[in-house]
Design a protein around this motif. Sequence first.
Motif, PDB file in Angstrom:
ATOM      1  N   UNK A 295       0.794  -1.247   0.000  1.00 58.12           N
ATOM      2  CA  UNK A 295       0.000   0.000   0.000  1.00 58.12           C
ATOM      3  C   UNK A 295       0.817   1.282   0.000  1.00 58.12           C
ATOM      4  N   UNK A 296       2.156   1.195   0.041  1.00 60.01           N
ATOM      5  CA  UNK A 296       2.961   2.418   0.126  1.00 60.01           C
ATOM      6  C   UNK A 296       3.993   2.527  -0.992  1.00 60.01           C
ATOM      7  N   UNK A 297       4.005   1.610  -1.919  1.00 57.41           N
ATOM      8  CA  UNK A 297       4.853   1.703  -3.108  1.00 57.41           C
ATOM      9  C   UNK A 297       4.189   0.904  -4.219  1.00 57.41           C
ATOM     10  N   UNK A 298       4.378   1.345  -5.462  1.00 54.92           N
ATOM     11  CA  UNK A 298       3.598   0.786  -6.562  1.00 54.92           C
ATOM     12  C   UNK A 298       4.391   0.779  -7.864  1.00 54.92           C
ATOM     13  N   UNK A 299       4.009  -0.148  -8.769  1.00 55.67           N
ATOM     14  CA  UNK A 299       4.297   0.066 -10.179  1.00 55.67           C
ATOM     15  C   UNK A 299       2.986   0.535 -10.808  1.00 55.67           C
ATOM     16  N   UNK A 300       2.972   0.785 -12.119  1.00 54.19           N
ATOM     17  CA  UNK A 300       1.808   1.445 -12.711  1.00 54.19           C
ATOM     18  C   UNK A 300       0.539   0.603 -12.585  1.00 54.19           C
ATOM     19  N   UNK A 301       0.602  -0.666 -12.984  1.00 58.35           N
ATOM     20  CA  UNK A 301      -0.591  -1.512 -12.908  1.00 58.35           C
ATOM     21  C   UNK A 301      -0.904  -1.905 -11.475  1.00 58.35           C
ATOM     22  N   UNK A 362       4.510   6.504 -12.215  1.00 58.82           N
ATOM     23  CA  UNK A 362       5.157   6.763 -13.492  1.00 58.82           C
ATOM     24  C   UNK A 362       6.370   5.883 -13.741  1.00 58.82           C
ATOM     25  N   UNK A 363       7.443   6.130 -13.004  1.00 60.91           N
ATOM     26  CA  UNK A 363       8.678   5.414 -13.262  1.00 60.91           C
ATOM     27  C   UNK A 363       9.622   5.597 -12.079  1.00 60.91           C
ATOM     28  N   UNK A 364      10.727   4.891 -12.102  1.00 62.72           N
ATOM     29  CA  UNK A 364      11.702   4.983 -11.015  1.00 62.72           C
ATOM     30  C   UNK A 364      12.189   6.421 -10.870  1.00 62.72           C
ATOM     31  N   UNK A 365      12.252   6.884  -9.627  1.00 62.55           N
ATOM     32  CA  UNK A 365      12.683   8.250  -9.371  1.00 62.55           C
ATOM     33  C   UNK A 365      11.565   9.258  -9.437  1.00 62.55           C
ATOM     34  N   UNK A 366      10.359   8.785  -9.825  1.00 63.74           N
ATOM     35  CA  UNK A 366       9.200   9.668  -9.916  1.00 63.74           C
ATOM     36  C   UNK A 366       8.106   9.103  -9.015  1.00 63.74           C
TER      37      UNK A 366
END
Length: 384
Positions: A295-301, A362-366
Motif C-alpha cells: 500500500x505504500x509503493x507501486x508500479x503502474x498496474x 510513473x517510473x523509477x525516481x518519480x
Amino acid sequence: MVSEHSLPTLRGSVTALAVAVVCGCIVGQAGADPQPDPAVPVVDAQPAPAAPAADRARSAVPDPAAAFTVPPAPMDPAAAVDQIITLSHEAERANQAVLAQQQKVDAAEADQRAAEARRDAAQAAVDAAQAAVDRYRDTADRVAAANYQGVQVNKLYALMLSKSPQQLLDQMSVLDQITFETEKRLAAYKSAEAEARAARAESAKAADEAAQATTAAQDAQARLRDKQDSLQGRINEVRELYGQMTGAARAQLAGALIPAGFDIAGIVGAGPEFAALQVALTRIGDPYVWGATGPHQFDCSGLVQWAYAQVGIDVPRTSQQQAQGGTPVNPADMQPGDVVTFYDDVSHVGIYAGNGMMVHASTFGVPVKVQTVDSFPIHNVRRY
C-alpha cells in the motif's frame, strides 16, 4: 667507504633513478618489455638495458599521481531525463512481461497440480479395480480348471447319475444354485476386468497429462527466469544512470506532484470507479517500485489494481490485462476513474482524473503523481 673507481657507476644509477622519477616511468621486472607512455613520443624502439636491482626495487613503489582519475563531467539535466525516461519505459515493459509470465507460471503449476490429482485418482481406481478382479479370480480359475478337466456339472449328467427321483431333484437344485452363483461371480469377474482395463488406460492417460503439465510448468518457469534477468538488467541500467544524475536532473525528472492549477477537491464524479480514483489520489508522493502493489509503493498496474481493490472491484494485475477488462470507452468520453492504458505494447496504465489529467505510478525516481493524460500515446480506455 666508496672507492673512487665505483663513483661513476653510483652516479649513473642515481642519475637513471632521477630521470625515471621525473618522467613518471615505472621500470618492470628484468626481462619484461617496457610499455611506452602514449603521451611521450618514442625516440628509440630498441629495448632499454635492464636496470640495477636497487633501481628496480625503488621503481616498484606506485606513483600516487598514476591512480588519480578525473571524475566525469555532470550530465546535462535534460539529456539525463530523456535517457532515464527511455530506459525506464523499457524497464516497465520488462516488468509487465515478468508479471504476465508469472501468471502463466501460476496457471501452469495449477494445471500441473490438477493433472497430478487426476493421475493419483486414476491410479486409485486401478488399484480398486484390480482388487475386485482378485476377489473373483478364484471362481474364474476353478471354472476354467473344471472345463479343462472335462468335469460335467449339467442337469443331463445329474440325471444319468441319480439313483432316485428325490436324489435327482436334490442334485438339480444344487446344480441350479451352483450355476447361479458361479455365473454371477463370473459376470462380476468380467465386469471387474473391464473396469480394470479402463482404469489402467485412464491412469496411463492421466500420468501422461501430468508429465506434460510438469514440463509446461518447468518451461514457464524457465521463461520467467529469463524475463526476470532481462528486467534486472534494465533496472541496473536505470539505477546506474539515476546515480549519475545531478540534483537538478532528478528534480526535473520527478516534476511537480500536482500540476499548477489542478484542483483535486474540485473533481466531480460518481460510482465505484470514481471512488477508486479518490483512493489512488491518496497515494500521491508514494515511490515507484517495479512489481510493487502497495500500500505504500507501486508500479503502474499495481496502483490501478490496488486502488480498485479498495472499493471492492477486482482488476487484473498487468496493464495488458487491464486493457482487456471492463467496458471499452471512447477516449473522447473519458470520465474520472476510467482506466487509461498507453503505448502500442500496453506497457503503462493510469487512472483518469478529469480535466485532461491522470494519476499514475510513473517510473523509477518519480513518485505517484498527477500528470496530463496525453503525456504518452493512449492505447485504449476501459471502465470497470
